[in-house]
Motif scaffolding. Structure first.
Motif, mmCIF file in Angstrom:
data_model
loop_
_atom_site.group_PDB
_atom_site.id
_atom_site.type_symbol
_atom_site.label_atom_id
_atom_site.label_comp_id
_atom_site.label_asym_id
_atom_site.label_seq_id
_atom_site.Cartn_x
_atom_site.Cartn_y
_atom_site.Cartn_z
ATOM 1 N N GLU A 194 0.820 -1.209 0.000
ATOM 2 C CA GLU A 194 0.000 0.000 0.000
ATOM 3 C C GLU A 194 0.854 1.259 0.000
ATOM 4 N N LEU B 154 -10.647 0.663 6.612
ATOM 5 C CA LEU B 154 -11.083 -0.533 5.878
ATOM 6 C C LEU B 154 -9.950 -1.540 5.662
ATOM 7 N N PRO B 155 -8.729 -1.117 5.251
ATOM 8 C CA PRO B 155 -7.665 -2.125 5.098
ATOM 9 C C PRO B 155 -7.322 -2.845 6.403
ATOM 10 N N ALA C 280 -10.056 -5.337 7.101
ATOM 11 C CA ALA C 280 -9.931 -6.505 6.231
ATOM 12 C C ALA C 280 -8.791 -7.411 6.676
ATOM 13 N N SER D 230 -10.353 -9.876 2.019
ATOM 14 C CA SER D 230 -9.911 -8.825 1.118
ATOM 15 C C SER D 230 -10.656 -7.527 1.426
ATOM 16 N N THR D 231 -10.103 -6.429 0.929
ATOM 17 C CA THR D 231 -10.737 -5.137 1.186
ATOM 18 C C THR D 231 -12.132 -5.055 0.567
#
Length: 408
Positions: free
Chosen positions: A20, A263-264, A267, A273-274
């Motif tokens: 990321e 969110l990441p 997850a 997964s996102t």
């Protein structure tokens, strides 16, 4: 031929962070490694581990991303400012002894009146005032915490919040308390790993959630007896709505709207997964909004979840008792493993000692046979038998004449 050691890899969270930071999607990273996007997703969640050439390529790419990140941080770090040159003190620049031009200059600044009781060392006071002050003594380095003190600090900081969050997942106070204590006991057993983790609170939170949402909890006798619901009707309705959600959706909603993770991170903690985490979050919000339309706004939902968790008075145990409980569990498991090993060794030794060394055919059981005369040894012949034998020898028994072909 010995096998070469596997290439070391960072933790799954560090892999996701490096990707990321480099602004790469899972599909782009999968293309660079030569695998499917689902494989990269499994690597970053920790479900699988790469092997062979794929592991070497993945490790090389992560190392390149880490070096690029370090280079960017080095370029963004501001350089230290150069030290300023020391300027001469005004009293030293305009003091006596600077040449004959000093008398033709402007009138010097009048000196300060001496004290009422002049001291013999008054002439050296200006020099003493211009001299630098005493250098402060360096502060002693802070004493490092012992493992027990660090664990106690982590427990006192995060245990109350984890109790309230786990209560939102289960709706049971005793189960939430037991889940948090069991998670901290596991953390104490694996304290070197937890202490080096980037987010120790997240490590303990994930362990507590896994234990609280385990499907084996429904088979416990405690699960058959419901606990008293919250006194407020609104809190009771919201808690029942949360408990009707699927466990995965409920956990995602609590992490995102209750805890406040992005969110990441949500997850990664739910091992999804996102996009899957976003889908679960939307479905959970829709289910809550269908039953409670006033909570359609995420900000209002976040506030109501915080109020629901805060209204419950959940007392946490003291850190020393939690550590002692974890140590007792560890000793019990160690002794059980030793006892099982000793029993297995004894059983194996007894089997080896009593096992036959060669094959022995089984002996069939005896069975009586009827109609067969007993076997006797031959004896002397009787007079009748002797007479019969002699008759057979003396008189030939003529049979039918044998026919023989003749030529005519």
């Amino acid at each position: 031929m010995t096998r070469s050691p596997a290439t070391p890899l960072p933790s799954p969270k560090a892999r996701r962070r490096l990707r990321e930071t480099a602004a790469l999607t899972q599909t782009q990273l999968a293309e660079r490694v030569g695998v499917a996007p689902g494989t990269v997703r499994a690597w970053e969640s920790g479900r699988t581990t790469p092997r062979g050439r794929k592991r070497e390529a993945y490790a090389k790419l992560l190392k390149t991303l880490a070096e690029e990140e370090a280079a960017r941080q080095a370029t963004q770090t501001p350089e230290p400012a150069p030290p300023h040159e020391t300027e001469p003190a005004p009293d030293q620049a305009s003091g006596p002894g600077n040449g004959p031009g000093a008398e033709a200059g402007p009138e010097p600044v009048p000196k300060q009146e001496p004290a009422p009781e002049p001291q013999p060392e008054s002439a050296s006071e200006p020099a003493r005032d211009s001299a630098p002050g005493p250098v402060p003594e360096p502060r002693p380095a802070p004493t490092p915490l012992t493992p027990a003190q660090a664990f106690d600090a982590l427990y006192e900081f995060s245990a109350p919040a984890l109790l309230r969050q786990t209560f939102l997942l289960t709706g049971r106070r005793e189960q939430a308390r037991e889940s948090v204590e069991r998670a901290f006991q596991t953390a104490w057993e694996r304290w070197p790993e937890v202490a080096r983790d980037r987010d120790p609170v997240g490590w303990v939170r994930a362990t507590a959630y896994e234990y609280a949402l385990s499907p084996w909890q429904r088979f416990r006798p405690r699960h058959r007896h419901p606990e008293p619901p919250p006194a407020d009707p609104g809190d009771r309705t919201l808690l029942n709505t949360l408990l009707r959600l699927p466990p995965r959706h409920r956990r995602t909603l609590v992490l995102y709207d209750g805890v406040g993770l992005d969110l990441p991170e949500t997850a990664a903690e739910t091992e999804a997964s996102t996009p899957a985490a976003a889908h679960r979050l939307l479905r959970a919000r829709e289910a809550v909004a269908d039953r409670l339309p006033a909570l359609a706004d995420p900000q209002v939902l976040h506030q109501r979840l915080a109020e629901l968790a805060s209204n419950e008075r959940l007392g946490a145990a003291r850190p020393p008792s939690v550590r002692r409980g974890g140590e007792r569990r560890a000793r019990f498991r160690t002794r059980a493993a030793i006892a099982f090993t000793v029993a297995l060794i004894g059983t194996t030794a007894l089997t080896v000692r009593t096992a036959p060394t060669h094959y022995e055919p089984p002996v069939s059981p005896g069975q009586a046979v009827r109609g067969v005369p007993p076997r006797v040894a031959p004896g002397s012949l009787s007079d009748e038998e002797l007479e019969l034998r002699q008759k057979l020898r003396d008189q030939l028994q003529d049979g039918p004449e044998r026919l023989s072909p003749r030529l005519e």
